[in-house]
Design a protein around this motif. Structure first.
Motif, short mmCIF file in Angstrom:
data_model
loop_
_atom_site.label_atom_id
_atom_site.label_comp_id
_atom_site.label_asym_id
_atom_site.label_seq_id
_atom_site.Cartn_x
_atom_site.Cartn_y
_atom_site.Cartn_z
N ASN A 1 13.23 39.28 -57.57
CA ASN A 1 12.86 40.57 -58.15
C ASN A 1 13.88 40.98 -59.18
OD1 ASN A 1 10.64 40.84 -56.55
ND2 ASN A 1 11.67 42.02 -54.97
N ARG A 2 13.44 41.75 -60.14
CA ARG A 2 14.36 42.26 -61.16
C ARG A 2 15.36 43.20 -60.51
NH1 ARG A 2 13.94 42.47 -66.55
NH2 ARG A 2 11.77 41.83 -66.45
N LYS A 3 16.65 42.97 -60.80
CA LYS A 3 17.67 43.86 -60.28
C LYS A 3 17.61 45.20 -61.01
CE LYS A 3 21.18 40.92 -58.27
NZ LYS A 3 22.61 40.62 -58.22
N SER A 4 17.88 46.26 -60.30
CA SER A 4 17.87 47.58 -60.91
C SER A 4 18.91 48.43 -60.24
CB SER A 4 16.49 48.22 -60.74
OG SER A 4 16.27 48.54 -59.39
N ASN A 5 19.00 49.70 -60.67
CA ASN A 5 19.94 50.64 -60.07
C ASN A 5 19.30 51.40 -58.91
OD1 ASN A 5 22.02 50.01 -61.90
ND2 ASN A 5 21.13 51.39 -63.44
N ALA A 6 18.11 50.95 -58.50
CA ALA A 6 17.45 51.63 -57.39
C ALA A 6 18.27 51.48 -56.13
CB ALA A 6 16.06 51.02 -57.18
N SER A 7 18.15 52.45 -55.25
CA SER A 7 18.93 52.44 -54.03
C SER A 7 18.44 51.36 -53.09
CB SER A 7 18.81 53.80 -53.32
OG SER A 7 17.49 53.99 -52.86
N THR A 8 19.30 50.95 -52.15
CA THR A 8 18.94 49.96 -51.16
C THR A 8 17.77 50.45 -50.32
OG1 THR A 8 21.22 49.22 -51.07
CG2 THR A 8 19.80 48.61 -49.22
N ALA A 9 17.74 51.73 -50.04
CA ALA A 9 16.67 52.29 -49.23
C ALA A 9 15.32 52.13 -49.91
CB ALA A 9 16.94 53.77 -48.95
N THR A 10 15.30 52.33 -51.25
CA THR A 10 14.06 52.17 -52.00
C THR A 10 13.58 50.73 -51.96
OG1 THR A 10 14.66 53.97 -53.48
CG2 THR A 10 12.97 52.45 -54.24
N THR A 11 14.51 49.78 -52.12
CA THR A 11 14.15 48.38 -52.08
C THR A 11 13.61 47.99 -50.72
OG1 THR A 11 15.86 47.87 -53.72
CG2 THR A 11 15.03 46.03 -52.40
N ALA A 12 14.26 48.48 -49.66
CA ALA A 12 13.84 48.14 -48.31
C ALA A 12 12.46 48.68 -47.99
CB ALA A 12 14.87 48.66 -47.32
N ALA A 13 12.04 49.74 -48.69
CA ALA A 13 10.76 50.37 -48.38
C ALA A 13 9.57 49.59 -48.94
CB ALA A 13 10.74 51.79 -48.95
N ARG A 14 9.82 48.65 -49.82
CA ARG A 14 8.74 47.88 -50.39
C ARG A 14 8.13 46.97 -49.33
NH1 ARG A 14 11.96 45.93 -55.84
NH2 ARG A 14 12.02 47.94 -56.88
N PRO A 15 6.80 46.80 -49.33
CA PRO A 15 6.19 45.89 -48.36
C PRO A 15 6.66 44.46 -48.57
CG PRO A 15 4.53 46.99 -49.74
CD PRO A 15 5.86 47.45 -50.21
N VAL A 16 6.85 43.73 -47.50
CA VAL A 16 7.31 42.35 -47.57
C VAL A 16 6.13 41.41 -47.38
CG1 VAL A 16 8.78 40.60 -46.52
CG2 VAL A 16 9.61 42.96 -46.74
N ASP A 17 5.94 40.50 -48.31
CA ASP A 17 4.89 39.49 -48.21
C ASP A 17 5.31 38.49 -47.12
OD1 ASP A 17 3.27 37.25 -48.52
OD2 ASP A 17 3.11 37.51 -50.69
N PRO A 18 4.52 38.32 -46.05
CA PRO A 18 4.91 37.40 -44.98
C PRO A 18 5.13 35.96 -45.47
CG PRO A 18 3.10 38.79 -44.28
CD PRO A 18 3.28 39.03 -45.75
N ALA A 19 4.29 35.52 -46.42
CA ALA A 19 4.45 34.16 -46.95
C ALA A 19 5.76 34.02 -47.71
CB ALA A 19 3.27 33.81 -47.86
N LEU A 20 6.13 35.07 -48.43
CA LEU A 20 7.39 35.08 -49.15
C LEU A 20 8.56 35.11 -48.18
CD1 LEU A 20 8.97 35.29 -51.80
CD2 LEU A 20 8.61 37.76 -51.72
N ALA A 21 8.47 35.95 -47.15
CA ALA A 21 9.55 36.06 -46.17
C ALA A 21 9.77 34.73 -45.46
CB ALA A 21 9.23 37.16 -45.16
N ALA A 22 8.72 33.95 -45.28
CA ALA A 22 8.84 32.67 -44.58
C ALA A 22 9.67 31.66 -45.35
CB ALA A 22 7.45 32.10 -44.30
N LEU A 23 9.85 31.87 -46.65
CA LEU A 23 10.65 30.95 -47.46
C LEU A 23 12.14 31.20 -47.32
CD1 LEU A 23 8.58 30.88 -50.78
CD2 LEU A 23 8.48 29.28 -48.86
#
Length: 203
Positions: free
Chosen positions: A5-27
């Protein structure tokens, strides 16, 4: 499916709130580059009229992929300069010499990633530090993620291919010869080519 993902100045909390693709997480995991099914090469203009292509046959590298937070994924590679192969022994010897890489004094070319960003779809830009001889400069590599698969031996693999262009003189590779008809023997611009297959390490 995105890996970085593109790095940004968004907070860690905002990043963590994004839904995680299970197929992506498996990698998620540590991977070792498989030289038997990968290629690291280059293309350079010769005598202003044609291209010479070459590869490096000996190298090792690692990927650390994080499917839940792709921006912290990393890549590193070490290439043995002496393994350069353009198909012509005399030319390879010249490239290993002090006129070019000086492989005896500087046996390795290395790359260590520092940031990653998604350009769109499965296309990414990995930026890091490329060291050739005693010179380290930033390099950005555009890569396409070719997907993942389990091979017939049960290895989990991921694949990438991409390219980058450099000016070799920026890394101290300045040897050249003038042509009688104008121009030079070897262009300053070099295209680097990558086709990478990496195997997930056992837990």
């Amino acid at each position: 499916m995105g890996l970085f993902n593109r790095k940004s100045n968004a907070s860690t909390a905002t990043t963590a709130a994004r839904p995680v693709d299970p197929a992506l997480a498996a990698l998620t995991g540590d991977y070792t580059i498989d030289p038997a099914h990968s290629s690291i090469g280059f293309t350079v203009r010769h005598a202003m009229v044609t291209n010479v292509r070459g590869t490096f046959s000996e190298y090792e590298g690692a990927l650390k992929l994080d499917g839940k937070n792709p921006a912290v994924s990393t890549a590193s590679i070490e290439v043995k300069i002496a393994s350069i192969d353009t198909g012509i022994g005399d030319r390879d010897g010249h490239l290993r010499s002090g006129d070019f890489f000086d492989a005896e004094q500087f046996p390795l070319m290395t790359f260590r990633s520092t940031t990653a960003e998604q350009l769109g779809g499965d296309t990414y830009r990995i930026t890091g530090d490329l060291t050739i001889k005693d010179v380290t400069k930033p390099l950005s590599i555009d890569l396409e993620f070719n997907g993942s698969a389990t091979d017939v031996y049960g290895n989990e693999r991921v694949g990438f291919e991409g390219s980058a262009e450099i000016l070799r003189s920026a890394w101290g590779l300045t040897w050249n010869a003038a042509l009688e008809t104008g121009g030079v023997m070897v262009s300053d611009k070099v295209k680097l080519n990558f086709d990478i297959s990496a195997i997930k390490n056992a837990a």
